[in-house]
Design an enzyme around this catalytic site. Structure first.
Site: not given
Ligand code: NAI
Length: 461
Positions: A180, A268, A439
Site C-alpha cells: 500500500g 494497513g 510554457h
Molecule cells: P493500505 O491499506 O494502503 O495498504 C496495505 C496493504 O497491505 C494492502 O495492499 C493489503 O492488501 C496488504 N496486506 C494486508 N495484509 C497482508 C499480508 N498478510 N500479506 C501481504 N500483504 C498484506 O495501508 P497502508 O499502506 O498501511 O496505509 C495506511 C493508510 O495511511 C492508508 O489509508 C493510506 O492512504 C494512508 N497513507 C497516506 C499517505 C499519503 O497520502 N502519501 C502516506 C502513507 C499512508
C-alpha cells in the site's frame, strides 16, 4: 465552567477543528496524550516527506553526470538525515502549539476517556486525573498500525512505520509486508538509500484503490529501480536466526523464504477507539460511524479523521475538522468526499483525483472518454531529465465533464491541485484545454491530455 467544544486528539483533524472553533470565539479545549500534530506531523506525512527529499537528492546526484555535473561518490550520513527530519517535525509541532494558543484553545497533555456524553476524564503521565465537561465533543483519535498476528510478529527487528522512520542505522535489507502507500513510500526511501528491499503484497497489484494503468507502470518503474515485488503473495510466518529474520510467504508459484535484517509491517491501519469504548457509540471494524454532518449516533458527539475510517488522509481529516467545528457551532454543513486528491511520494510521484477508469466504466456504463499525455513529450519534463509517466484524464462521453485525473510523473502531487479544482467545479475537457497554461511547465501535460481526450492532440503523434 464547561467548554463549548472539547476535542480529543491533536492530529491534523483535531488541531484544525480546534483552531477553527477558537477563531469563532468558542470556549475550546484540546486533549492530546502525545505530541501535537498526531501521526501526520510526528510519524507520517511530514517525517516521510523529509526522508523522501533526502532520497530524491541521492537520486539526483547519481544522475548529475548526465547534466554535465561531475560529483564524487555519494555518501549517506543517515544521522544528519534523521536530525534534519526531527528539526522539521519540531518546528511544525511548535507552530501548532503557538496557533492553538493564539486562538485561545486550552491544551491538556493527557489521555482522555469519555465517562458519559459530556464528561471527559483526563489521566496525566503522573497518574493524576482531572475531569472536565463540554457541551459538544469532537473525537479525533486517529489510527494505529495493524499488526498481522502471524507467528513471529513480535520478534525483535519486526517493525512498523513508526520505528521505520527513526531507525538509528540503515539495515542492509528489509522485507515489507504490504504494497500500500506506506509500504511503497518507505520501500522507495530505503531502496534509494542502498537497502535491499522486497515488498510482499497479498492482492494481485500494488497500491489498491489506484487506477490500474498507474499501478502497473509504477510497479515497472520501482522494479527497474531495484525493488523486488511479489504480488498475490501472503506472508505466513517470520522466524529469527542468530542475527537475521526469515519471512515465509505463499506465492502463486509456491512457498518462498527471504532472509532480511528487518521486516516492516505496512498492512494497513485501524481506528483508535479506546477513549470511547465505554460509551454506547456505533463503532464498526472500519471506525466510528458518522453521518454526512460528521455526527455520531450520540447527538452532541462528532467524529473526524482516521477514527471514522472514511479515508485515512491528513487533508480529509482537516476538512472534516472544519466541517465538524462548524456543525458543533450550529451550522448544517455536509461533507463532500467527491474530490479527494491521493498522493504517493515516490520518484516519479503519483497523484489521483476522482474516479479511476474502472470506477468510471462501471458508473457510466462504458460511456466515457480517456485522454493521455506522456511526459516524454513535455519540454519541461525533458529539461528536468524526467521521461517517465503520463497524465490520464477521464470524462463522461456526453458532456466531456472531467471525472478523474491520474498522474504518474514529476511533481504529480502538485499538479493534482488543478485536477481537484477542475472536478470540484465540474469542468469539461474543453474548458481545461481552452485554459492557457504557462510554457514551459509540467502543467501543460494536463492541458495536452484534455486535447487528446477531445481527439485533437497537439504535441502527441
Ligand atoms: P493500505 O491499506 O494502503 O495498504 C496495505 C496493504 O497491505 C494492502 O495492499 C493489503 O492488501 C496488504 N496486506 C494486508 N495484509 C497482508 C499480508 N498478510 N500479506 C501481504 N500483504 C498484506 O495501508 P497502508 O499502506 O498501511 O496505509 C495506511 C493508510 O495511511 C492508508 O489509508 C493510506 O492512504 C494512508 N497513507 C497516506 C499517505 C499519503 O497520502 N502519501 C502516506 C502513507 C499512508
Amino acid at each position: 465552567m464547561p467548554y463549548d467544544i472539547a476535542i480529543i486528539g491533536g492530529g491534523p483533524g483535531g488541531y484544525v477543528a480546534a483552531i477553527y472553533a477558537g477563531k469563532k470565539k468558542a470556549k475550546v479545549c484540546l486533549i492530546e496524550r502525545d505530541e501535537l500534530g498526531g501521526t501526520c506531523l510526528n510519524r507520517g506525512c511530514i517525517p516521510t516527506k523529509a526522508l523522501i527529499h533526502s532520497a530524491n537528492i541521492v537520486s539526483e546526484i547519481k544522475q548529475a553526470k548526465r547534466f554535465g555535473i561531475i560529483t564524487r561518490d555519494v555518501q549517506i550520513d543517515w544521522n544528519t538525515i534523521q536530525k534534519n527530519k526531527e528539526t522539521i517535525v519540531k518546528t511544525l509541532t511548535k507552530g501548532v502549539e503557538n496557533l492553538l494558543k493564539a486562538n485561545g484553545v486550552k491544551t491538556y497533555k493527557g489521555t482522555a476517556k469519555l465517562l458519559d456524553k459530556n464528561t471527559i476524564e483526563i489521566t496525566y503521565q503522573t497518574g493524576q486525573k482531572e475531569t472536565i465537561t463540554a457541551q459538544k465533543i469532537i473525537l479525533a483519535t486517529g489510527s494505529s498500525t495493524v499488526i498481522i498476528p502471524i507467528p513471529g510478529y513480535d520478534l525483535p527487528g519486526v517493525i512498523t512505520s513508526d520505528e521505520a522512520l527513526s531507525l538509528e542505522e540503515l539495515p542492509e535489507s528489509m522485507l515489507i509486508i504490504g504494497g500500500g502507500v506506506i509500504g511503497i513510500e518507505l520501500g522507495y526511501i530505503y531502496n534509494t538509500m542502498g537497502v535491499d528491499i522486497t515488498i510482499v503484497e497479498m492482492l494481485p497489484q500494488i497500491l489498491p484503490r489506484q487506477d490500474e494503468e498507474i499501478q502497473k507502470e509504477l510497479r515497472k518503474i520501482l522494479e527497474r529501480q531495484g525493488i523486488k515485488i511479489y504480488t498475490s503473495s501472503k506472508v505466513k510466518a517470520i522466524e529469527k536466526t542468530e542475527d537475521k529474520l526469515i519471512t515465509t510467504f505463499e506465492t502463486q508459484e509456491g512457498v518462498k523464504q527471504i532472509t532480511t535484517d528487518r521486516v516492516l509491517m505496512a498492512a494497513g491501519r485501524k481506528p483508535n477507539t479506546e477513549a470511547v469504548k465505554d460509551l454506547n457509540l456505533d463503532i464498526q471494524k472500519t471506525g466510528i460511524t458518522v453521518d454526512e454532518y460528521l455526527r455520531t449516533n450520540i447527538q452532541n458527539i462528532y467524529a473526524i479523521g482516521d477514527v471514522t475510517g472514511k479515508s485515512m488522509l491528513a487533508h480529509v481529516a482537516s476538512h472534516q475538522g472544519i466541517t465538524a467545528a462548524k456543525n458543533a457551532l450550529g451550522q448544517n454543513k455536509k461533507m463532500d468526499y467527491k474530490v479527494i486528491p491521493g498522493c504517493i511520494y515516490t520518484s516519479p510521484e503519483v497523484a489521483s483525483v476522482g474516479l479511476t477508469e474502472e470506477e468510471a466504466r462501471q458508473k457510466y456504463k462504458d460511456n466515457i472518454k480517456i485522454g493521455r499525455f506522456p511526459f516524454i513529450a513535455s519540454g519541461k519534463a525533458l529539461t528536468l531529465g524526467e521521461r517517465q509517466g503520463f497524465v490520464k484524464i477521464i470524462s463522461d462521453s456526453k458532456y466531456n465533464e472531467i471525472l478523474g485525473v491520474h498522474i504518474l510523473g514529476p511533481n504529480a502531487t502538485e499538479l493534482a491541485a488543478e485536477a481537484a479544482l477542475a472536478i470540484k467545479l465540474e469542468c469539461t475537457a474543453e474548458e481545461l484545454a481552452d485554459t492557457i497554461h504557462a510554457h514551459p511547465t509540467l502543467s501543460e501535460a494536463v492541458m495536452e491530455a484534455s486535447f487528446d481526450l477531445l481527439g485533437e492532440p497537439i504535441h502527441k503523434m
